[in-house]
Each structure stands twice: as C-alpha cells, then as structure tokens.
Design a protein around this motif. Structure first.
Motif, PDB file in Angstrom:
ATOM      1  N   TYR A  14      37.344  45.495  34.242  1.00 59.84           N
ATOM      2  CA  TYR A  14      37.574  44.419  35.602  1.00 59.84           C
ATOM      3  C   TYR A  14      37.489  43.377  35.090  1.00 59.84           C
ATOM      4  O   TYR A  14      38.583  42.171  35.466  1.00 59.84           O
ATOM      5  CB  TYR A  14      37.112  44.847  36.862  1.00 59.84           C
ATOM      6  CG  TYR A  14      37.529  44.025  37.664  1.00 59.84           C
ATOM      7  CD1 TYR A  14      38.252  44.477  38.877  1.00 59.84           C
ATOM      8  CD2 TYR A  14      37.093  42.705  38.028  1.00 59.84           C
ATOM      9  CE1 TYR A  14      38.794  43.862  39.281  1.00 59.84           C
ATOM     10  CE2 TYR A  14      37.681  42.184  38.950  1.00 59.84           C
ATOM     11  CZ  TYR A  14      38.501  42.693  40.368  1.00 59.84           C
ATOM     12  OH  TYR A  14      38.827  42.123  40.735  1.00 59.84           O
TER      13      TYR A  14
ATOM     14  N   THR B 213      39.648  42.144  31.799  1.00 61.36           N
ATOM     15  CA  THR B 213      41.115  41.912  32.090  1.00 61.36           C
ATOM     16  C   THR B 213      41.346  40.946  33.453  1.00 61.36           C
ATOM     17  O   THR B 213      42.573  40.570  34.489  1.00 61.36           O
ATOM     18  CB  THR B 213      41.799  43.176  32.883  1.00 61.36           C
ATOM     19  OG1 THR B 213      40.636  44.079  33.738  1.00 61.36           O
ATOM     20  CG2 THR B 213      41.741  44.166  31.755  1.00 61.36           C
ATOM     21  N   ARG B 214      40.420  41.482  35.035  1.00 64.55           N
ATOM     22  CA  ARG B 214      40.350  39.749  36.333  1.00 64.55           C
ATOM     23  C   ARG B 214      40.078  38.964  36.250  1.00 64.55           C
ATOM     24  O   ARG B 214      39.928  38.389  37.223  1.00 64.55           O
ATOM     25  CB  ARG B 214      40.791  41.394  37.439  1.00 64.55           C
ATOM     26  CG  ARG B 214      41.419  42.277  36.753  1.00 64.55           C
ATOM     27  CD  ARG B 214      42.647  42.142  37.336  1.00 64.55           C
ATOM     28  NE  ARG B 214      43.520  43.483  36.914  1.00 64.55           N
ATOM     29  CZ  ARG B 214      44.223  44.252  38.193  1.00 64.55           C
ATOM     30  NH1 ARG B 214      43.836  43.824  39.641  1.00 64.55           N
ATOM     31  NH2 ARG B 214      44.693  45.946  38.399  1.00 64.55           N
TER      32      ARG B 214
ATOM     33  N   LYS C  87      36.620  36.942  24.863  1.00 69.90           N
ATOM     34  CA  LYS C  87      36.822  38.433  25.935  1.00 69.90           C
ATOM     35  C   LYS C  87      37.230  39.536  24.584  1.00 69.90           C
ATOM     36  O   LYS C  87      36.790  40.183  24.474  1.00 69.90           O
ATOM     37  CB  LYS C  87      37.999  38.577  26.975  1.00 69.90           C
ATOM     38  CG  LYS C  87      37.738  37.564  27.877  1.00 69.90           C
ATOM     39  CD  LYS C  87      39.566  37.811  28.868  1.00 69.90           C
ATOM     40  CE  LYS C  87      39.594  37.604  30.172  1.00 69.90           C
ATOM     41  NZ  LYS C  87      40.608  37.796  30.603  1.00 69.90           N
TER      42      LYS C  87
ATOM     43  N   LYS D 134      35.018  42.360  23.879  1.00 66.46           N
ATOM     44  CA  LYS D 134      35.550  43.934  24.087  1.00 66.46           C
ATOM     45  C   LYS D 134      35.382  44.389  22.295  1.00 66.46           C
ATOM     46  O   LYS D 134      34.843  45.608  22.455  1.00 66.46           O
ATOM     47  CB  LYS D 134      36.864  43.847  23.799  1.00 66.46           C
ATOM     48  CG  LYS D 134      37.620  45.152  23.510  1.00 66.46           C
ATOM     49  CD  LYS D 134      39.131  44.607  24.193  1.00 66.46           C
ATOM     50  CE  LYS D 134      40.552  46.345  23.801  1.00 66.46           C
ATOM     51  NZ  LYS D 134      41.852  45.714  23.678  1.00 66.46           N
TER      52      LYS D 134
ATOM     53  N   CYS E 250      40.542  49.487  30.599  1.00 65.40           N
ATOM     54  CA  CYS E 250      41.634  48.489  29.989  1.00 65.40           C
ATOM     55  C   CYS E 250      43.003  48.446  30.334  1.00 65.40           C
ATOM     56  O   CYS E 250      43.521  47.475  30.383  1.00 65.40           O
ATOM     57  CB  CYS E 250      40.585  48.026  28.856  1.00 65.40           C
ATOM     58  SG  CYS E 250      39.566  47.167  28.831  1.00 65.40           S
TER      59      CYS E 250
ATOM     60  N   ALA F 168      45.218  46.555  33.378  1.00 65.24           N
ATOM     61  CA  ALA F 168      45.826  46.140  32.569  1.00 65.24           C
ATOM     62  C   ALA F 168      47.693  45.226  33.107  1.00 65.24           C
ATOM     63  O   ALA F 168      48.232  44.234  32.933  1.00 65.24           O
ATOM     64  CB  ALA F 168      46.187  46.040  30.985  1.00 65.24           C
TER      65      ALA F 168
END
Length: 577
Positions: free
Chosen positions: A103, A106-107, A113, A117, A184, A188
C-alpha cells in the motif's frame, strides 16, 4: 490470363493446405510427446509414492494399516497440529505486513520506492535456512539482540527462539516477499472514480480503505493467503535450523525416510503434507475464476494526493521493514567474516574455506551453480515450448487441456513430496530410467518440475497477449510454423523468457526440500551443505555459504535487469523506425 491466375491461386491453396496438414501431424506428435513427458515426470512418480503408502516395509500389501498407524501416533498427529499452527500464524502476520508495504509503495508518493522494493525482495535470494541462521545470530544464546550488543546496551531481548517462535518468524521472512509481490500487483490496478465517489459522500480514509480498497484487492489477498499458508506448511529449511524439538510434517518426512528408513510411513506423511496444499490450490483456482474485471476501459488511474502526515507514516513503515531485512541479512554477513562469534569479532576470510567444514570444500557451491544453470537453460526451453504447444496448437483439444492441468499441478506439490516421489519412481530397479538416480540429471529434472508452474503461466500469459494474426499471415504466405516461432514468437517473448530463466536459476540455487533426498554423496549442493554445516555446529561456515548464494543470485538479477533494459531500448528504437 484469368484462368491461369485462378489455376495458380488454387495450386497455392492446395500447397498451403498440404503444408498445413504436414505441420498438423507434427504438432499432434509433439502434443502427444508433451503429454507423455508430463505424465512420466509428474503423474507416475506421484503414483509410485501413493502406492508405497499401502505396502509394509517388506513390500507386501498393507491396506490402510500405515494410515491407521499414523493417526494412532500422538507424536505424528502433534506434528500435523504444529504445522497448521505455524502456517496459520505466519500467514496472519506476513500478509498484513506485506499489504502495508504494498500500500505504501503504490498509494503514496514517497521517494525511494525502487530501493524499498528491492530490499523487500532480498529474502527471495536466500535459502530458507539462512533466515533461521540469521535469527540464531540475533536472538540465540550469544545473539546480538539477546545479549544487548554483547552487553553494550542497558537492555536485553530474549525470545524462545528454538521452537514454534523461531519457525514462525522464519516463515514470515520467507513468505513476506511472495505476498508483497502479489499485493503490489493487486493494488497497482484501481479505478479512481470509486474513491472520488466515496470522498463526495464524506467517507474517511479508513472507511475508503474498508469499503473500496480491500474489496478491490480481495482476490489478491486470497492468493497471498493461500501462497503464504502453502509455503509455510511445506517448508523444510526453517524448521530444520530453528525447530529444535518442535516437530512439523516436513521434518517428520525427513526423519522417517532418512533417519528411520521407514519408506511407507514417509509416503503416508508425504500424502498428508500434500492434501492441504492441494485443497488451498483448488480453492484459489475456483475463487480466481469468479474474479471479474475491476478495471474497465472507462476506469481512471489512481491519483495520489500530497499528504505530509501520510507520507511521514509511510516512510516510517517502509524504513522499519527495510531495517529489519537489512538487520537479518547483515547479521549473517557479519557472522561470515568474523573469527569466533562473539568472542573474537576480528575480520577474517577463513569461514569461506569450506575444506575444514562439513561442506568439504567449494564443490557443493559449484555443483549448485552448474545445476541451477542447467535448470535455467533446459527448464526455460522446455517450459516455453510446452506453453507454445498448449496455447497455439489447434489440434487435440482434450490433450492440450490435460497438459495444461498437469502443467499447473506442480504449484500444489511440496518440494519434499516431489523429491520423495522421485526416490520411489527412479530408484526402482525395474524402471528403465533408473540410471538417472544419483546424477545431475535427476536434480535438474526435480527442480524443473518443482518450479515449472510459475514460468509456464508466465509464458502462457505472454503468448496470449500476442496477436493471432501472426500465425494466420504466416500460413497465407506459406511460412512454416517453425520459422514463425523462431523469427517472431521467440524475439517478441524474449523479456518473458529471460524472466523465466532467472526464476529457475535463483530458485534452484536456494531450494533444499526437493533435493534433500536426491543428491549423491559425491554431488552435494550448497543448500544441502548449509543444513549439514549447521547440524555439525559449523554455523559460521553455513552463514558464509549462504552469503555466497545470495550474492550470486543478486548478481544474476542485476545482469537480468540490465539486459532487459537494453533489450527494451532496442525494441523501442526498432518500433520507431
């Protein structure tokens, strides 16, 4: 002139049909060979294991006596209960943690990022035993955290590591990246119009999460739960390292087959281990089929709004999880380069000299590299060819459907069960393929079958996205299917093919469950040697071997990313011409 033109056209049509007919026969033969190969590599070994569960130690028919003995054994039943408890608890922890990070990435609009990841993916490159070893160096009797950095801190944090607690933490580390990737992908994809409608109705952030976000990713959540539960239920590495006297089904199989040479009872435990995995797999497939398209052509992509408070919380959460992963990995790296933990923390490379350890030198590492390379090359070629035949051949639909079912079946089979079934099948003297037992061939074959389903689905998804007009145009121009396959299908699928190869290589390097029964004494592997060294008390050497495996997998992944980036640039430049 018109008559002559018509004659030429008719002649070309007959030649095209003749060529198509000849190609059709070849496709039919290849499909039959494909089905026979899958039956020989999957079905027959499983039947051999199933048959073994119904005979006694002398090979005489025993009916259900072995199963009755199993369910009358309190220790074996306790192992089943322990396995369910560990898997359920690990899943209940890993999925929410993975959802939170997915979350966040992606949000929100936080920076870094890609780094977060990449750090979340690090456990994928390590053998599961390494997670247990890391916990030992952190929370063991002489661990960094359990001793308060060897007395430098005013507090200590001790946990009952060897038992259910250690296994659960290890399984959370092991399954977290898998759940993270699935969630994810689910988060997405979204329709921002639903969020706008919720905002216009005065819904709070928590209410939007509960009524819009969670329903939109319910299938991804279910898949993550199924994957985490199955992986935890069937894992062997973590319970072997930090399980102590806390028995689970995976270690029970090892004890029955290797320790007690009780092959019938090992087959019974293997069947018991497989049943929950198959049930979870079937439930996941049934629910996924009911999934409807959440995003349509009219959907609006999710738009992230600036929010400092949210971003601060997102940074804190992502940094916390990343720090935990780095702490685990760092503990193993540190242990691999110090002389005597924790008494002599001076730097040394001696732990990488495996000649004095249970590994017996560097041979296990190079054996694993060779096995992983063969698995990647042969597995990728076979998988893509099989996927192409099943997806593009327009003959023998029942055979293609059966081949598709067998191709996704390994996804529900634990590695231990594959290894055990291969013992019963290939080690039988009457089997004409008996000669492969104890060789590199059976190790590569076991790995290909163990990891076959995910690359197969990757190849199938890639082939489905290709325009079917390629085949139609090729046929109208009298171009053979082989030429179309090599000149069009393979080049367009090259990114997916490389991804499949990396998947095979990395997983072949880290797996132990499918190979623990199959390796020969003169063909030891890195992952198996890590278990042996840890059992023998050579924990520092086991850590060093784990570090080598992780570093190699990271290098392979970096080379893949660089290669695919260059390939995308070349394809983009070619399309602009």
């Amino acid at each position: 002139m018109t008559v002559k033109a018509n004659h030429v056209t008719a002649l070309q049509t007959r030649m095209s049909r003749k060529k198509s007919g000849e190609g059709g026969w070849l496709l039919k033969l290849m499909l039959i060979a494909l089905l026979l190969a899958l039956v020989s590599a999957i079905v027959l070994p499983l039947l051999s294991m199933f048959k073994q569960a119904f005979v006694d130690s002398s090979g005489n028919p025993a009916g259900l006596a072995n199963f009755a003995k199993y369910f009358q054994s309190q220790s074996l039943l306790q192992s089943l209960l322990n396995t369910i408890t560990v898997s359920t608890t690990a899943t209940a922890i890993a999925v929410p943690l993975a959802f939170g990070l997915a979350y966040v990435l992606t949000r929100t609009d936080i920076k870094g990022k890609s780094l977060f990841k990449a750090l979340a993916m690090l456990p994928l490159f390590a053998p599961t035993m390494m997670h247990g070893i890391a916990l030992t160096y952190l929370f063991g009797h002489q661990g960094l955290i359990s001793t308060g950095l060897f007395g430098l801190l005013p507090f200590e944090w001790r946990i009952p590591l060897y038992g259910s607690t250690g296994i659960i933490i290890s399984e959370v580390i092991y399954t977290f990246p898998q759940a993270f990737l699935i969630l994810c992908a689910g988060l997405a994809v979204s329709d921002y119009r639903l969020y706008e409608a919720a905002e216009s109705m005065g819904a709070s952030g928590w209410r939007k999460l509960r009524t819009v976000t969670l329903p939109s990713v319910k299938y991804a959540l279910l898949s993550a739960v199924v994957i985490c539960f199955t992986l935890s239920f069937t894992d062997f590495g973590a319970p072997k390292v930090v399980g102590g006297q806390y028995n689970v089904l995976a270690t029970d199989i090892f004890k029955q087959v290797v320790g007690q040479q009780n092959m019938p009872m090992g087959a019974v435990v293997g069947i018991v281990l497989t049943i929950p995995a198959i049930i979870a797999f079937v439930v996941d497939r049934m629910v996924t089929r009911k999934q409807q398209a959440y995003v349509t052509s009219k959907s609006v992509p999710y738009s992230v709004k600036r929010n400092r408070t949210r971003n601060a919380l997102a940074y804190a959460y992502a940094i916390m999880l990343s720090a935990m992963v780095l702490l685990l990995m760092g503990a193993v790296v540190l242990a691999s380069v110090v002389k005597k933990w924790p008494y002599d923390m001076s730097f040394t490379w001696s732990n990488f000299d495996f000649s004095k350890a249970a590994a017996g030198g560097f041979d296990p590492f190079w054996n694993s590299v060779e096995m992983a390379a063969w698995t990647a090359v042969i597995g990728t070629v076979i998988t893509f060819l099989f996927a192409y035949l099943i997806e593009n051949a327009r003959v023998y639909k029942p055979i293609r459907q059966m081949a598709y079912f067998l191709s996704i079946l390994p996804l529900a089979l634990p590695g231990l069960v594959i290894g055990l079934s291969y013992i019963y099948f290939f080690n039988h003297p009457a089997n004409p393929l008996h000669f492969v037992y104890g060789t590199m061939i059976i190790l590569v074959l076991a790995n290909i079958i163990h990891f076959y389903s995910v690359p197969f689905m990757t190849a199938t998804a890639t082939l489905k996205m290709m325009d079917k007009e390629f085949d139609s145009v090729s046929e109208s121009m009298n171009v053979s299917k082989l030429r179309t396959f090599t000149r069009i299908t393979v080049p367009l699928s090259l990114p997916a093919i490389l991804e499949m190869a990396v998947y095979y290589f990395v997983n072949a390097m880290v797996t132990v469950s499918a190979l623990i029964f199959l390796y020969a004494s003169d063909l030891r592997l890195a992952s198996v040697s890590i278990v042996s060294m840890d059992d023998a008390g050579d924990t520092a050497a086991a850590a060093a071997m784990s570090v080598l495996v992780v570093l190699l997998n990271i290098v392979v992944r970096i080379l893949y990313e660089a290669g695919t980036a260059r390939l995308r640039r070349r394809m983009s430049a070619w399309q602009k011409r």
